[in-house]
Design a protein around this motif. Structure first.
Motif, PDB file in Angstrom:
ATOM      1  N   PRO A 117      -0.882   4.230  11.145  1.00 22.02           N
ATOM      2  CA  PRO A 117      -1.035   3.617  12.471  1.00 22.02           C
ATOM      3  C   PRO A 117      -0.419   2.219  12.537  1.00 22.02           C
ATOM      4  CG  PRO A 117      -3.105   4.600  11.746  1.00 22.02           C
ATOM      5  CD  PRO A 117      -2.176   4.627  10.568  1.00 22.02           C
ATOM      6  N   ALA A 118      -0.028   1.812  13.737  1.00 23.31           N
ATOM      7  CA  ALA A 118       0.582   0.489  13.930  1.00 23.31           C
ATOM      8  C   ALA A 118      -0.350  -0.617  13.449  1.00 23.31           C
ATOM      9  CB  ALA A 118       0.937   0.291  15.399  1.00 23.31           C
ATOM     10  N   GLU A 119      -1.630  -0.459  13.704  1.00 18.72           N
ATOM     11  CA  GLU A 119      -2.622  -1.432  13.246  1.00 18.72           C
ATOM     12  C   GLU A 119      -3.776  -0.679  12.598  1.00 18.72           C
ATOM     13  OE1 GLU A 119      -3.662  -4.457  16.058  1.00 18.72           O
ATOM     14  OE2 GLU A 119      -1.603  -4.589  16.801  1.00 18.72           O
ATOM     15  N   PRO A 120      -3.634  -0.352  11.319  1.00 15.07           N
ATOM     16  CA  PRO A 120      -4.677   0.421  10.638  1.00 15.07           C
ATOM     17  C   PRO A 120      -6.029  -0.285  10.652  1.00 15.07           C
ATOM     18  CG  PRO A 120      -2.709   0.275   9.278  1.00 15.07           C
ATOM     19  CD  PRO A 120      -2.520  -0.661  10.438  1.00 15.07           C
ATOM     20  N   TYR A 121      -7.074   0.504  10.740  1.00 16.39           N
ATOM     21  CA  TYR A 121      -8.438  -0.026  10.710  1.00 16.39           C
ATOM     22  C   TYR A 121      -8.652  -0.753   9.389  1.00 16.39           C
ATOM     23  CZ  TYR A 121     -13.553   0.010  10.639  1.00 16.39           C
ATOM     24  OH  TYR A 121     -14.877  -0.351  10.571  1.00 16.39           O
ATOM     25  N   LYS A 122      -9.163  -1.968   9.469  1.00 15.79           N
ATOM     26  CA  LYS A 122      -9.430  -2.811   8.284  1.00 15.79           C
ATOM     27  C   LYS A 122      -8.180  -2.986   7.426  1.00 15.79           C
ATOM     28  CE  LYS A 122     -14.360  -2.099   7.568  1.00 15.79           C
ATOM     29  NZ  LYS A 122     -15.378  -1.696   6.595  1.00 15.79           N
ATOM     30  N   ASP A 123      -7.023  -3.192   8.036  1.00 12.51           N
ATOM     31  CA  ASP A 123      -5.789  -3.318   7.259  1.00 12.51           C
ATOM     32  C   ASP A 123      -5.937  -4.417   6.215  1.00 12.51           C
ATOM     33  OD1 ASP A 123      -3.204  -2.646   6.504  1.00 12.51           O
ATOM     34  OD2 ASP A 123      -2.292  -4.117   7.834  1.00 12.51           O
ATOM     35  N   GLY A 124      -5.545  -4.100   5.008  1.00  9.08           N
ATOM     36  CA  GLY A 124      -5.694  -5.010   3.887  1.00  9.08           C
ATOM     37  C   GLY A 124      -6.940  -4.718   3.071  1.00  9.08           C
ATOM     38  N   ALA A 171      -1.082   0.587  -7.294  1.00  9.47           N
ATOM     39  CA  ALA A 171      -0.052   0.453  -8.318  1.00  9.47           C
ATOM     40  C   ALA A 171       1.349   0.358  -7.718  1.00  9.47           C
ATOM     41  CB  ALA A 171      -0.117   1.629  -9.283  1.00  9.47           C
ATOM     42  N   THR A 172       1.540   0.978  -6.552  1.00 11.15           N
ATOM     43  CA  THR A 172       2.875   1.049  -5.950  1.00 11.15           C
ATOM     44  C   THR A 172       3.044   0.139  -4.741  1.00 11.15           C
ATOM     45  OG1 THR A 172       2.223   2.912  -4.537  1.00 11.15           O
ATOM     46  CG2 THR A 172       3.179   3.449  -6.693  1.00 11.15           C
ATOM     47  N   ALA A 173       2.046  -0.677  -4.450  1.00 10.48           N
ATOM     48  CA  ALA A 173       2.096  -1.590  -3.299  1.00 10.48           C
ATOM     49  C   ALA A 173       2.270  -0.834  -1.984  1.00 10.48           C
ATOM     50  CB  ALA A 173       3.191  -2.641  -3.486  1.00 10.48           C
ATOM     51  N   THR A 174       1.584   0.302  -1.880  1.00  7.07           N
ATOM     52  CA  THR A 174       1.561   1.056  -0.623  1.00  7.07           C
ATOM     53  C   THR A 174       0.126   1.129  -0.089  1.00  7.07           C
ATOM     54  OG1 THR A 174       1.365   3.162  -1.836  1.00  7.07           O
ATOM     55  CG2 THR A 174       3.582   2.469  -1.213  1.00  7.07           C
ATOM     56  N   CYS A 175      -0.655   0.106  -0.413  1.00 14.66           N
ATOM     57  CA  CYS A 175      -2.081   0.093  -0.096  1.00 14.66           C
ATOM     58  C   CYS A 175      -2.378  -0.428   1.307  1.00 14.66           C
ATOM     59  CB  CYS A 175      -2.841  -0.715  -1.136  1.00 14.66           C
ATOM     60  SG  CYS A 175      -2.048  -2.285  -1.542  1.00 14.66           S
ATOM     61  N   CYS A 176      -1.517  -1.291   1.843  1.00 20.57           N
ATOM     62  CA  CYS A 176      -1.744  -1.845   3.185  1.00 20.57           C
ATOM     63  C   CYS A 176      -0.383  -2.191   3.789  1.00 20.57           C
ATOM     64  CB  CYS A 176      -2.642  -3.082   3.128  1.00 20.57           C
ATOM     65  SG  CYS A 176      -1.878  -4.502   2.305  1.00 20.57           S
ATOM     66  N   ARG A 177      -0.402  -2.529   5.063  1.00 24.34           N
ATOM     67  CA  ARG A 177       0.856  -2.807   5.751  1.00 24.34           C
ATOM     68  C   ARG A 177       1.526  -4.087   5.257  1.00 24.34           C
ATOM     69  NH1 ARG A 177       1.906   0.761  10.057  1.00 24.34           N
ATOM     70  NH2 ARG A 177       3.938  -0.242   9.944  1.00 24.34           N
ATOM     71  N   THR A 178       0.738  -5.063   4.813  1.00 23.51           N
ATOM     72  CA  THR A 178       1.318  -6.297   4.272  1.00 23.51           C
ATOM     73  C   THR A 178       2.105  -5.986   2.999  1.00 23.51           C
ATOM     74  OG1 THR A 178      -0.413  -7.657   5.240  1.00 23.51           O
ATOM     75  CG2 THR A 178       0.786  -8.602   3.370  1.00 23.51           C
ATOM     76  N   CYS A 179       1.516  -5.204   2.108  1.00 23.44           N
ATOM     77  CA  CYS A 179       2.214  -4.835   0.871  1.00 23.44           C
ATOM     78  C   CYS A 179       3.424  -3.955   1.162  1.00 23.44           C
ATOM     79  CB  CYS A 179       1.263  -4.128  -0.091  1.00 23.44           C
ATOM     80  SG  CYS A 179       0.019  -5.245  -0.790  1.00 23.44           S
ATOM     81  N   LEU A 180       3.305  -3.045   2.119  1.00 24.87           N
ATOM     82  CA  LEU A 180       4.449  -2.206   2.492  1.00 24.87           C
ATOM     83  C   LEU A 180       5.611  -3.063   2.970  1.00 24.87           C
ATOM     84  CD1 LEU A 180       3.481   0.989   4.528  1.00 24.87           C
ATOM     85  CD2 LEU A 180       4.613   0.833   2.313  1.00 24.87           C
ATOM     86  N   LYS A 182       5.435  -4.328   9.668  1.00 21.77           N
ATOM     87  CA  LYS A 182       4.092  -4.146  10.230  1.00 21.77           C
ATOM     88  C   LYS A 182       4.194  -4.036  11.748  1.00 21.77           C
ATOM     89  CE  LYS A 182       0.926  -7.072   8.611  1.00 21.77           C
ATOM     90  NZ  LYS A 182       0.296  -8.304   8.107  1.00 21.77           N
ATOM     91  N   GLY A 183       3.078  -3.680  12.378  1.00 19.99           N
ATOM     92  CA  GLY A 183       2.972  -3.751  13.831  1.00 19.99           C
ATOM     93  C   GLY A 183       3.510  -2.567  14.596  1.00 19.99           C
ATOM     94  N   ARG A 184       3.911  -1.533  13.914  1.00 18.89           N
ATOM     95  CA  ARG A 184       4.346  -0.301  14.574  1.00 18.89           C
ATOM     96  C   ARG A 184       3.963   0.873  13.694  1.00 18.89           C
ATOM     97  NH1 ARG A 184       8.170   1.733  11.648  1.00 18.89           N
ATOM     98  NH2 ARG A 184       9.752   0.509  10.602  1.00 18.89           N
ATOM     99  N   GLU A 185       3.814   2.035  14.306  1.00 15.52           N
ATOM    100  CA  GLU A 185       3.455   3.230  13.551  1.00 15.52           C
ATOM    101  C   GLU A 185       4.581   3.590  12.586  1.00 15.52           C
ATOM    102  OE1 GLU A 185       2.088   7.846  14.392  1.00 15.52           O
ATOM    103  OE2 GLU A 185       1.992   6.370  16.009  1.00 15.52           O
ATOM    104  N   LEU A 186       4.215   4.086  11.426  1.00 15.50           N
ATOM    105  CA  LEU A 186       5.224   4.524  10.459  1.00 15.50           C
ATOM    106  C   LEU A 186       5.958   5.748  11.007  1.00 15.50           C
ATOM    107  CD1 LEU A 186       3.380   4.379   6.999  1.00 15.50           C
ATOM    108  CD2 LEU A 186       4.858   2.654   8.034  1.00 15.50           C
TER     109      LEU A 186
END
Length: 126
Positions: free
Chosen positions: A53-60, A76-85, A93-97
Motif C-alpha cells: 500500500p502507498a501508506e502501509p499501516y504502522k509503516d516502519g 535481512a534484505t531491507a524490504t521490511c518497510c517503505r523507508t528501507c525499500l 515511498k508514498g505510492r502503491e507498489l
C-alpha cells in the motif's frame, strides 16, 4: 537476474544490522519443510498486505522480527518497510507498489531464504 540479486544481497549483508539476521530454529524448519513455492506464496501475500500500500499501516513497525521466515528475510534484505525499500532498493515511498516492484521484493526475499537454507544445508545432520 540471480547474479544481480546475489550482488545486491551481498551488499546489503555487509551492513552490520542486516548481517545479524539468519534463519534459525522454527523459522529455518518452516522454510525447509514448506519449500520455495510455499515461501514465495507467503511472501507475495505478506508484501501485498504489509508493504505494497502507498501508506502501509504502522509503516516502519509493521514487520515482526521473528515468527515467519519471510519476516526474518525482510529485515535481512531491507524490504521490511517503505523507508528501507527507498533507501536500499530505490523504490519510492508514498505510492502503491507496482506489480513489477512487488515481484522484485518477493524475488529478493525468496532468494535470501534460498541462500540461507543452502548455506547450512546438512550442517549438524551427519
Amino acid at each position: 537476474m540471480p547474479d544481480s540479486l546475489d550482488q545486491r544481497l551481498d551488499t546489503i549483508a555487509r551492513h552490520p544490522f542486516r548481517a545479524k539476521f539468519h534463519l534459525r530454529g522454527r523459522e529455518r524448519v518452516t522454510a525447509e519443510l514448506s519449500g520455495p513455492s510455499t515461501m514465495r506464496w507467503h511472501a507475495y501475500d505478506l508484501i501485498a498486505k504489509r508493504l505494497a500500500p502507498a501508506e502501509p499501516y504502522k509503516d516502519g513497525k509493521q514487520t515482526p522480527y521473528r515468527g515467519h521466515p519471510v519476516f526474518v528475510a525482510q529485515h535481512a534484505t531491507a524490504t521490511c518497510c517503505r523507508t528501507c525499500l527507498q533507501r536500499w532498493h530505490d523504490i519510492p515511498k508514498g505510492r502503491e507498489l507496482s506489480r513489477e516492484e512487488r515481484a522484485y521484493v518477493v524475488d529478493v526475499i525468496c532468494r535470501w531464504i534460498e541462500r540461507e537454507v543452502e548455506s547450512t544445508a546438512g550442517e549438524g545432520r551427519e
